[in-house]
Design an enzyme around this catalytic site. Structure first.
Site, PDB file in Angstrom:
ATOM      1  N   ASN A   3       0.839  -1.189   0.000  1.00  0.00           N
ATOM      2  CA  ASN A   3       0.000   0.000   0.000  1.00  0.00           C
ATOM      3  C   ASN A   3       0.881   1.248   0.000  1.00  0.00           C
ATOM      4  O   ASN A   3       1.928   1.274   0.634  1.00  0.00           O
ATOM      5  CB  ASN A   3      -0.921   0.042   1.222  1.00  0.00           C
ATOM      6  CG  ASN A   3      -1.962   1.144   1.076  1.00  0.00           C
ATOM      7  OD1 ASN A   3      -2.881   1.016   0.264  1.00  0.00           O
ATOM      8  ND2 ASN A   3      -1.797   2.238   1.800  1.00  0.00           N
ATOM      9  N   ASP A  55      -5.048  22.050   8.769  1.00  0.00           N
ATOM     10  CA  ASP A  55      -5.270  21.080   7.699  1.00  0.00           C
ATOM     11  C   ASP A  55      -6.129  21.615   6.554  1.00  0.00           C
ATOM     12  O   ASP A  55      -6.533  22.765   6.551  1.00  0.00           O
ATOM     13  CB  ASP A  55      -5.863  19.788   8.291  1.00  0.00           C
ATOM     14  CG  ASP A  55      -5.328  18.556   7.562  1.00  0.00           C
ATOM     15  OD1 ASP A  55      -5.243  18.579   6.320  1.00  0.00           O
ATOM     16  OD2 ASP A  55      -4.993  17.576   8.239  1.00  0.00           O
ATOM     17  N   GLU A 109      -0.974   1.046  -5.268  1.00  0.00           N
ATOM     18  CA  GLU A 109      -0.942   2.369  -5.897  1.00  0.00           C
ATOM     19  C   GLU A 109       0.196   2.483  -6.915  1.00  0.00           C
ATOM     20  O   GLU A 109       0.108   3.255  -7.872  1.00  0.00           O
ATOM     21  CB  GLU A 109      -0.802   3.466  -4.842  1.00  0.00           C
ATOM     22  CG  GLU A 109      -2.099   3.824  -4.096  1.00  0.00           C
ATOM     23  CD  GLU A 109      -2.481   2.865  -2.979  1.00  0.00           C
ATOM     24  OE1 GLU A 109      -1.718   1.906  -2.723  1.00  0.00           O
ATOM     25  OE2 GLU A 109      -3.555   3.065  -2.375  1.00  0.00           O
ATOM     26  N   TYR A 153       0.354  10.596   3.866  1.00  0.00           N
ATOM     27  CA  TYR A 153      -0.105  10.927   5.210  1.00  0.00           C
ATOM     28  C   TYR A 153       0.929  11.844   5.840  1.00  0.00           C
ATOM     29  O   TYR A 153       2.123  11.531   5.846  1.00  0.00           O
ATOM     30  CB  TYR A 153      -0.246   9.671   6.087  1.00  0.00           C
ATOM     31  CG  TYR A 153      -0.723   8.435   5.368  1.00  0.00           C
ATOM     32  CD1 TYR A 153      -2.078   8.219   5.121  1.00  0.00           C
ATOM     33  CD2 TYR A 153       0.190   7.479   4.924  1.00  0.00           C
ATOM     34  CE1 TYR A 153      -2.505   7.080   4.454  1.00  0.00           C
ATOM     35  CE2 TYR A 153      -0.230   6.332   4.267  1.00  0.00           C
ATOM     36  CZ  TYR A 153      -1.570   6.138   4.028  1.00  0.00           C
ATOM     37  OH  TYR A 153      -1.993   5.010   3.368  1.00  0.00           O
ATOM     38  N   ARG A 154       0.477  12.947   6.397  1.00  0.00           N
ATOM     39  CA  ARG A 154       1.407  13.908   7.008  1.00  0.00           C
ATOM     40  C   ARG A 154       2.173  13.251   8.153  1.00  0.00           C
ATOM     41  O   ARG A 154       1.655  12.327   8.809  1.00  0.00           O
ATOM     42  CB  ARG A 154       0.627  15.108   7.526  1.00  0.00           C
ATOM     43  CG  ARG A 154      -0.112  14.797   8.812  1.00  0.00           C
ATOM     44  CD  ARG A 154      -1.002  15.939   9.228  1.00  0.00           C
ATOM     45  NE  ARG A 154      -1.503  15.753  10.578  1.00  0.00           N
ATOM     46  CZ  ARG A 154      -2.711  16.143  10.969  1.00  0.00           C
ATOM     47  NH1 ARG A 154      -3.565  16.702  10.119  1.00  0.00           N
ATOM     48  NH2 ARG A 154      -3.080  15.980  12.218  1.00  0.00           N
ATOM     49  N   TRP A 184      -2.119   8.187  10.057  1.00  0.00           N
ATOM     50  CA  TRP A 184      -3.005   7.256   9.349  1.00  0.00           C
ATOM     51  C   TRP A 184      -4.419   7.406   9.883  1.00  0.00           C
ATOM     52  O   TRP A 184      -4.735   6.898  10.972  1.00  0.00           O
ATOM     53  CB  TRP A 184      -2.533   5.815   9.612  1.00  0.00           C
ATOM     54  CG  TRP A 184      -1.376   5.341   8.809  1.00  0.00           C
ATOM     55  CD1 TRP A 184      -1.126   5.553   7.491  1.00  0.00           C
ATOM     56  CD2 TRP A 184      -0.289   4.508   9.281  1.00  0.00           C
ATOM     57  NE1 TRP A 184       0.027   4.921   7.104  1.00  0.00           N
ATOM     58  CE2 TRP A 184       0.554   4.268   8.176  1.00  0.00           C
ATOM     59  CE3 TRP A 184       0.033   3.933  10.515  1.00  0.00           C
ATOM     60  CZ2 TRP A 184       1.698   3.484   8.263  1.00  0.00           C
ATOM     61  CZ3 TRP A 184       1.165   3.165  10.607  1.00  0.00           C
ATOM     62  CH2 TRP A 184       1.995   2.947   9.499  1.00  0.00           C
TER      63      TRP A 184
HETATM   64  C1  LIG Z   1      -1.459  16.703   0.633  1.00  0.00           C
HETATM   65  C2  LIG Z   1      -2.245  15.564   1.196  1.00  0.00           C
HETATM   66  C3  LIG Z   1      -2.128  15.248   2.539  1.00  0.00           C
HETATM   67  C4  LIG Z   1      -2.829  14.181   3.087  1.00  0.00           C
HETATM   68  N1  LIG Z   1      -2.680  13.904   4.412  1.00  0.00           N
HETATM   69  C5  LIG Z   1      -3.306  12.817   4.930  1.00  0.00           C
HETATM   70  C6  LIG Z   1      -3.082  12.449   6.290  1.00  0.00           C
HETATM   71  O1  LIG Z   1      -2.353  13.111   7.029  1.00  0.00           O
HETATM   72  N2  LIG Z   1      -3.706  11.338   6.756  1.00  0.00           N
HETATM   73  C7  LIG Z   1      -4.526  10.566   5.973  1.00  0.00           C
HETATM   74  O2  LIG Z   1      -5.036   9.563   6.435  1.00  0.00           O
HETATM   75  N3  LIG Z   1      -4.779  10.928   4.682  1.00  0.00           N
HETATM   76  C8  LIG Z   1      -4.173  12.020   4.153  1.00  0.00           C
HETATM   77  N4  LIG Z   1      -4.388  12.364   2.847  1.00  0.00           N
HETATM   78  C9  LIG Z   1      -5.324  11.565   2.031  1.00  0.00           C
HETATM   79  C10 LIG Z   1      -4.728  10.247   1.638  1.00  0.00           C
HETATM   80  O3  LIG Z   1      -3.480  10.406   1.016  1.00  0.00           O
HETATM   81  C11 LIG Z   1      -5.653   9.497   0.691  1.00  0.00           C
HETATM   82  O4  LIG Z   1      -6.868   9.259   1.366  1.00  0.00           O
HETATM   83  C12 LIG Z   1      -5.073   8.194   0.175  1.00  0.00           C
HETATM   84  O5  LIG Z   1      -6.003   7.601  -0.692  1.00  0.00           O
HETATM   85  C13 LIG Z   1      -4.771   7.246   1.300  1.00  0.00           C
HETATM   86  O6  LIG Z   1      -4.271   6.047   0.778  1.00  0.00           O
HETATM   87  P1  LIG Z   1      -4.784   4.650   1.322  1.00  0.00           P
HETATM   88  O7  LIG Z   1      -6.260   4.606   1.088  1.00  0.00           O
HETATM   89  O8  LIG Z   1      -4.018   3.660   0.543  1.00  0.00           O
HETATM   90  O9  LIG Z   1      -4.474   4.605   2.791  1.00  0.00           O
HETATM   91  C14 LIG Z   1      -3.696  13.423   2.282  1.00  0.00           C
HETATM   92  C15 LIG Z   1      -3.829  13.753   0.933  1.00  0.00           C
HETATM   93  C16 LIG Z   1      -3.115  14.806   0.383  1.00  0.00           C
HETATM   94  C17 LIG Z   1      -3.264  15.119  -1.069  1.00  0.00           C
HETATM   95 MN   LIG Z   2      -4.447   2.046  -0.752  1.00  0.00          MN
END
Ligand SMILES: Cc1cc2nc3c(=O)[nH]c(=O)nc-3n(C[C@H](O)[C@H](O)[C@H](O)COP(=O)(O)O)c2cc1C
Ligand SMILES: [Mn+2]
Length: 483
Positions: free
Chosen positions: A170, A280, A231, A174-175, A188
């Site tokens: 995966n 955020d 991804e 995530y910040r 997460w």
């Molecule tokens: C700039 C940016 C920052 C993000 N920060 C977070 C974060 O801190 N935590 C989080 O869970 N998702 C965050 N997201 C959204 C996730 O990247 C997005 O939901 C992604 O699909 C998560 O991947 P996953 O579903 O494989 O876990 C962010 C997206 C962007 C564009």
């Molecule tokens: Mn995913």
């Protein structure tokens, strides 16, 4: 679509296109860069390469995604819908009929087969290898974005894990709040795949963080794919070229060979601390909350590595165009599940999950309500707080037209549906975190079975008169109107 191999190719393209400005003055990653970038983004300005971020030897790239034009350059397309079409072509594949279709079908299958990441022996991301005590996050120009932030945050990472049970990779964005030289928090959120991998381990979970990627791979980390889809596979497919991976130095994970910087390390079940606050993309500070601690065991880099960053905040911010890319790229997938959907728009000002405007080809009573429930049941769209449904002839991207329909076509007593369900992790409005109310507004024309009296015709000028006026315009002595 031409392939950008790495961040450097991308920076070179941006420079050729006049889309990047180098800033040689020393600038502080503590708040100052945010203010510069926020002004630049809101004015539709260029990507910025800060060559001398205060306190670091690594340049900082920001606003690479900040306009529609740059997003299209990143994907090598004229319009973002072209990217969606490429994905749609594969999703909608039918058994081919005749030789020509068979050959085309094979080409499509090959493009999927070639999307799988490729292992290579070495990569520039490991030109410099720092392990154990040498690891030092202070080397990087990590931004403290807003005055109320708890500290510096890594904001544009591609975080790589493997599901401990299935082994599926995966990648997510995530910040990561810096705690000290060798650790960060990992933000997460509860609905995310990364979180699921963490919850599935009862011991250590290896984690690798790639920073500074080609723009398509960086985008892919933010894409809302189902958990079982890697991804990097999407990245390879959209690039038209597989992502190359090398073995991590201290983790049992592969990392993008061309990354500028890689942080390797682990999280441990139950090892959490209080993360935040952080300003955020909701436009508000998300409050402190427990999140896992990421321990960094190795920091590998290119020589002269470039550090990528993004600032989120009150919309519109740079992430607006990452979100719009997702909206366009996933439209064909949404239509696969709900074919009567014609188009949708997730307004930037609605921080994406707060509102969805959906146009449908309506053929039966109650269909708008069906669509609301479908959206509330579909992947990450399920977190949508408010769904507005309009007829197929309404342009969902024209907010004035949508407003016109919502006010003109709605009997609030009959056409407003209040429901409840899961909400975004960061939504501060509901009384309880994670769950709350949902609003559906049916702004379609109503059928007799839905309790409409006569539904009056919409006003339209006849084609003949439109044509006549167009031809005689000069004769009237009126200026040209650019509507
Ligand atoms: C700039 C940016 C920052 C993000 N920060 C977070 C974060 O801190 N935590 C989080 O869970 N998702 C965050 N997201 C959204 C996730 O990247 C997005 O939901 C992604 O699909 C998560 O991947 P996953 O579903 O494989 O876990 C962010 C997206 C962007 C564009
Ligand atoms: Mn995913």
């Amino acid at each position: 679509m031409g392939t950008l191999g790495d961040l450097r190719d991308w920076i070179a393209l941006l420079e050729r296109e006049g889309e990047l400005v180098r800033v040689s003055a020393e600038v502080d990653p503590y708040l100052e860069i945010t203010e510069i970038v926020d002004r630049t983004v809101k004015a539709g300005g260029p990507a910025l390469l800060f060559e001398r971020p205060k306190g670091s030897d690594h340049p900082l790239l920001i606003n690479q995604f900040g306009t529609e034009r740059r997003m299209c350059l990143a994907f090598g397309v004229e319009r973002l819908d072209d990217v969606g079409r490429k994905l749609g072509d594969v999703l909608e594949m039918q058994p081919p009929q005749g030789l020509v279709e068979k050959v085309k079908g094979l080409a499509k299958l090959k493009s999927i087969a070639d999307s799988r990441p490729k292992s290579v022996r070495s990569g520039p991301c490991q030109e410099v290898v720092l392990t154990a005590d040498e690891v030092n996050l202070d080397l990087l120009p990590i931004q403290t974005c807003w005055p109320g932030d708890a500290g510096p945050f890594v904001t544009l990472p591609a975080v790589i894990t493997r599901d401990p049970k299935t082994g599926t990779r995966n990648v997510g964005m995530y910040r990561m709040q810096k705690i000290d030289r060798r650790s960060t928090y990992m933000h997460w959120q509860i609905h995310k795949d990364g979180r699921m991998d963490y919850l599935a381990t009862d011991g250590r979970l290896d984690v690798a963080v790639a920073l500074g990627l080609d723009p398509i791979t960086a985008y892919a980390a933010s894409a809302p794919l189902p958990k079982h889809i890697d991804e990097l596979m999407l990245a390879g497919f959209l690039r038209g070229d597989a992502v190359e991976l090398v073995k991590g130095k201290t983790v049992d994970l592969e990392v993008p060979a061309s990354a500028e910087i890689v942080l390797e390390g682990y999280v441990e079940a139950g090892d959490e601390g209080i993360e935040g606050p952080f300003g955020d993309h909701t436009g508000y500070y998300s409050p402190p909350e427990p999140f896992p601690v990421f321990h960094v065991t190795a920091m590998t880099m290119r020589r002269d590595a470039i550090y990528p960053s993004i600032v989120v905040g009150k919309p519109p911010a740079e992430d607006a165009w990452l979100g719009k890319a997702t909206e366009r790229i996933f439209l064909p997938a949404v239509r696969m599940s709900v074919p009567e959907i014609v188009d949708y728009d997730l307004p930037v000002a609605g921080a994406f999950h707060n509102c969805a405007i959906v146009s449908i080809r309506k053929t039966f009573p109650g269909q708008a309500q069906k669509i609301m429930h479908a959206i509330w049941g579909l992947g990450m769209l399920s977190l949508t707080k408010c769904v507005v449904v309009v007829d197929e002839w309404v342009d969902v991207h024209d907010y004035a037209d949508v407003f016109f329909r919502v006010t003109a076509n709605v009997d609030p007593k009959r056409d407003v549906l209040l429901s409840e369900g899961p909400l975004d992790h960061l939504d501060h409005a509901p009384g309880a975190q994670f769950v709350g109310g949902k609003l559906g507004i049916d702004a379609t024309h109503k059928l007799p079975e839905e309790g409409a009296r006569v539904w009056p015709p919409e006003i339209e000028m006849s084609d003949e008169v439109k044509e006549l006026v167009a031809q005689r315009w000069a004769e009237y002595g009126l200026p040209d109107l650019h509507a």
